[in-house]
Design a protein around this motif. Structure first.
Motif, short mmCIF file in Angstrom:
data_model
loop_
_atom_site.label_atom_id
_atom_site.label_comp_id
_atom_site.label_asym_id
_atom_site.label_seq_id
_atom_site.Cartn_x
_atom_site.Cartn_y
_atom_site.Cartn_z
N GLN A 74 -5.76 -0.03 5.12
CA GLN A 74 -5.98 0.69 3.87
C GLN A 74 -5.73 -0.20 2.66
OE1 GLN A 74 -5.00 5.09 5.67
NE2 GLN A 74 -3.35 3.91 4.84
N ALA A 75 -4.77 -1.13 2.77
CA ALA A 75 -4.52 -2.07 1.67
C ALA A 75 -5.73 -2.97 1.44
CB ALA A 75 -3.28 -2.91 1.98
N SER A 99 -1.52 5.94 2.72
CA SER A 99 -0.61 4.84 2.98
C SER A 99 0.79 5.11 2.43
CB SER A 99 -1.16 3.55 2.36
OG SER A 99 -1.31 3.68 0.96
N ASP A 113 -1.81 1.28 7.23
CA ASP A 113 -1.58 0.85 5.84
C ASP A 113 -2.14 -0.54 5.59
OD1 ASP A 113 -0.33 3.22 5.53
OD2 ASP A 113 1.66 2.41 5.13
N ALA A 150 -5.11 5.04 -0.36
CA ALA A 150 -3.90 4.93 -1.18
C ALA A 150 -2.99 6.12 -0.98
CB ALA A 150 -4.30 4.80 -2.65
N ALA A 188 0.82 -1.21 0.00
CA ALA A 188 0.00 0.00 0.00
C ALA A 188 0.86 1.26 0.00
CB ALA A 188 -0.93 0.00 1.22
#
Length: 511
Positions: A201-202, A360, A198, A357, A64
Motif C-alpha cells: 500500500q505504501a 494501512s 502496508d 492509506a 504507511a
C-alpha cells in the motif's frame, strides 16, 4: 444513437474503474489470508512477525501506517482550503521521521529484544520489572481509547472516499465496506499480514501521489498557472503563513498544520512496534532513508493535488464546486479529481491508493489494540502464560474493536484531518512519547515518573481540547505539543524527586 453511445461508454468506463479497484482489494486480502499460515505459530509471530522485518518492509509499512487517510483525504483537503500553508506539514512530519528512525529505532529494537517484549505495554512493564501491573494496565487503557478513536477516523475516511467514487453508495455504506476489507485480512493474518499489505500500500500511495499531481500540473500549465488562479480567487491562498501577531505565528508553527505534528511520532505504538520487529539494529539507518524519501514525496503530492484541484474549481470546473461547501467536503478533492480527470483504470488505482492509506493505518492499530488486550491483559495477567498462541482471542479483539470504531462514526461524518490529529495522534504522542524517550536516553527515569508522565500525557490533550477555544483568542494552541511538554516535565520532576531512577536505570540503560 449518440445518447446510447455516450451511455454505453460511461458504463464501460465505470466497469473498468470498478475492476481496477476490486483487483487491488482482492490482492490485499489474499496477502492477508496467505500470511495466516504463519500467524498461527505464536503470539510473537502474530504481533511482531517473529522479529524478522527487513528495513524496506519495516520502513514503508511504518510510514504507511502513520500517514493514513489524514494525508490522502485530510491533507489534500487542508491544502484545498488553506492554500500553500499546507506545505508546512512536510518539514513538520519529516522531523518526526528523522528522529524516530535515526535516534529511536535502534535503541528501541535492542531494548525490546533484551526484555522479550512483544508490545509497548510489555516494554514499559518489563523495563521497570513492576510487581503490580499499574503501568501495564494504564498503557493498555490509553491504547484502547486512542486506537478506537483513530480507527474510527479511518473508517470515516473510507466512507467519504466510497461515497465520492460510487454514486449509488452513501457515506454509511462506505464505512461498512472499508471496515470489512480491513477486518478480514487483519484478523486473519496478524502483524505479518499488516506489514506486507502496508508495504504494498505504501508503494501504491507514493506512486499515485507523485504521478497524479504531476499529471495535474502538466494539464494546468504548471505551478505558475495554478498560483495565478489561486491568487485571483483569494490572495490568502498564496500566503505561506497566516496573518497575525508573533504569537499567532508561533501558534501556527507549533500547531497541527506545521511542526506540532512531529511531537507525536515517538509515541505511536503502531510505529514503535515496527522498530521492535526489526531483524537488526543497523537496519534502522536504511529504513530511515527509505522512510524520509517516501514521506517527502507523499506530502508534496498530497498538498499539490489539493492546490491544483482548488485552482481548477476556481477556474470553473463544475465537478469541483461541491468541495467549496465546507472543510469536510474539501477532503474529497483527491477522489473527485481523479474520477473526473483520469482514465477509468487510473482513477480506480487512485481510489485504491486512498483505501490503501486508510487500511494501512487501521489494520496496524487494530493489531496493536488486539495485542494490548490479548497479550497484556489475558496472557500476562489472567492466564499467566506469555508463551504460546491465542489466535481466536487475538482475532476476536480485532473484530470487536473494529465494530466499536464503526459505531462511533457511522451516523455522522467527521473532519478526518482534525479528528485524527487532535484525538488519536495527540493522545498517543503525549502519553507515550516522553516516556519512551526518557526510558531510552536518560538513566535516572523512574517508575513513578513514567506513571505520572503517562497519566499527564493522556489527560492534558483531552482536557485542553474540550476547554480551549482558538476562536476566542485567535491563536491556535495544539493539544499535542502542550500535552507532550507537560508529560515530559512531570516525568523528569517526579523521577528526580523519587530518587529511584538512578539506581534502577544503570542496569537497564541501553548503550
Amino acid at each position: 444513437q449518440n445518447r446510447q453511445n455516450v451511455r454505453m461508454l460511461a458504463h464501460v468506463n465505470y466497469a473498468i474503474f470498478l475492476t481496477s479497484f476490486i483487483g487491488y482489494t482482492a490482492a490485499i486480502v489474499l496477502v492477508g489470508l496467505y500470511s495466516a499460515r504463519y500467524a498461527r505459530r505464536s503470539d510473537e509471530d502474530f504481533f511482531l512477525a517473529g522479529r524478522s522485518l527487513g528495513p524496506w518492509v519495516a520502513a514503508l509499512s511504518a510510514s504507511a501506517s502513520s500517514e493514513s487517510g489524514w494525508v490522502t483525504l485530510g491533507l489534500v483537503g487542508l491544502a484545498f482550503t488553506n492554500g500553500v500553508q499546507a506545505y508546512w506539514v512536510m518539514p513538520g512530519c519529516l522531523l518526526g521521521f528523522i528522529f524516530n528512525w535515526f535516534f529511536l529505532a535502534g535503541r528501541m529494537r535492542d531494548r525490546a529484544a533484551d526484555l522479550g517484549a512483544l508490545t509497548l505495554p510489555d516494554f514499559f512493564s518489563l523495563h521497570f520489572k513492576e510487581r503490580l501491573p499499574i503501568l501495564r494496565v494504564m498503557t493498555v487503557g490509553v491504547i484502547l481509547v486512542a486506537m478506537t478513536l483513530y480507527v474510527a477516523a479511518q473508517f470515516a475516511a473510507a466512507g467519504k472516499a466510497f461515497a465520492a467514487s460510487f454514486p449509488e453508495l452513501g457515506y454509511r455504506d462506505g464505512v461498512l465496506i472499508g471496515s470489512v476489507i480491513v477486518l478480514v485480512y487483519t484478523a486473519t493474518g496478524g502483524f505479518r499480514a499488516v506489514c506486507w499489505t502496508d508495504f504494498l500500500q505504501a508503494l501504491l500511495m507514493v506512486g499515485s501521489l507523485v504521478v497524479f499531481p504531476i499529471f495535474l500540473l502538466t494539464r494546468e500549465g504548471g505551478f505558475e498557472h495554478v498560483f495565478a488562479l489561486l491568487k485571483h480567487a483569494d490572495a490568502n491562498l498564496l500566503h505561506p503563513t497566516p496573518d497575525g501577531t508573533g504569537l499567532a505565528m508561533f501558534g501556527f508553527l507549533l500547531g497541527s498544520g506545521a511542526f506540532g505534528i512531529n511531537f507525536g511520532y515517538p509515541g505511536q505504538p503502531h510505529v514503535l512496534v515496527r522498530f521492535m520487529a526489526l531483524r537488526h539494529r543497523r537496519e534502522a539507518w536504511l529504513g530511515g532513508i527509505v522512510s524520509v524519501i517516501w514521506g517527502a514525496l507523499v506530502y508534496w503530492g498530497a498538498v499539490t493535488v489539493g492546490l491544483a484541484v482548488r485552482a481548477m474549481t476556481e477556474g470553473g470546473a463544475a465537478w469541483g464546486q461541491p468541495l467549496l461547501a465546507s472543510d469536510k467536503a474539501a477532503e474529497q478533492a483527491l477522489v473527485l479529481g481523479a474520477a473526473n480527470l483520469l482514465p477509468a483504470a487510473l482513477a480506480g488505482i487512485v481510489l485504491a491508493a486512498v483505501l490503501a492509506a486508510i487500511c494501512s493505518t487501521a489494520d496496524s492499530q487494530l493489531v496493536v489494540a488486539a495485542s494490548a488486550a490479548a497479550n497484556d491483559i489475558y496472557a500476562r495477567l489472567i492466564s499467566k502464560r506469555s508463551e504460546g498462541s491465542h489466535p481466536w482471542l487475538n482475532r476476536g479483539v480485532v473484530a470487536g474493536l473494529g465494530v466499536l470504531a464503526v459505531l462511533l462514526v457511522y451516523r455522522e461524518q467527521v473532519q478526518v484531518y482534525r479528528f485524527v490529529l487532535t484525538y488519536g495522534w495527540a493522545i498517543l504522542g503525549a502519553a507515550f512519547g516522553p516516556q519512551v524517550i526518557l526510558m531510552l536516553f536518560w538513566r535516572r527515569v523512574s517508575y513513578a515518573g513514567c506513571v505520572a508522565g503517562m497519566l499527564t500525557g493522556f489527560v492534558v490533550p483531552i482536557l485542553w481540547q474540550s476547554w480551549y477555544s482558538a476562536a476566542s483568542t485567535g491563536i491556535e494552541v495544539y493539544n499535542l505539543p502542550l500535552g507532550f511538554c507537560c508529560a515530559m516535565v512531570v516525568n523528569v520532576v517526579v523521577s528526580l524527586v523519587s530518587g529511584s531512577g538512578a539506581r534502577e536505570g544503570r542496569a537497564r540503560f541501553v548503550r
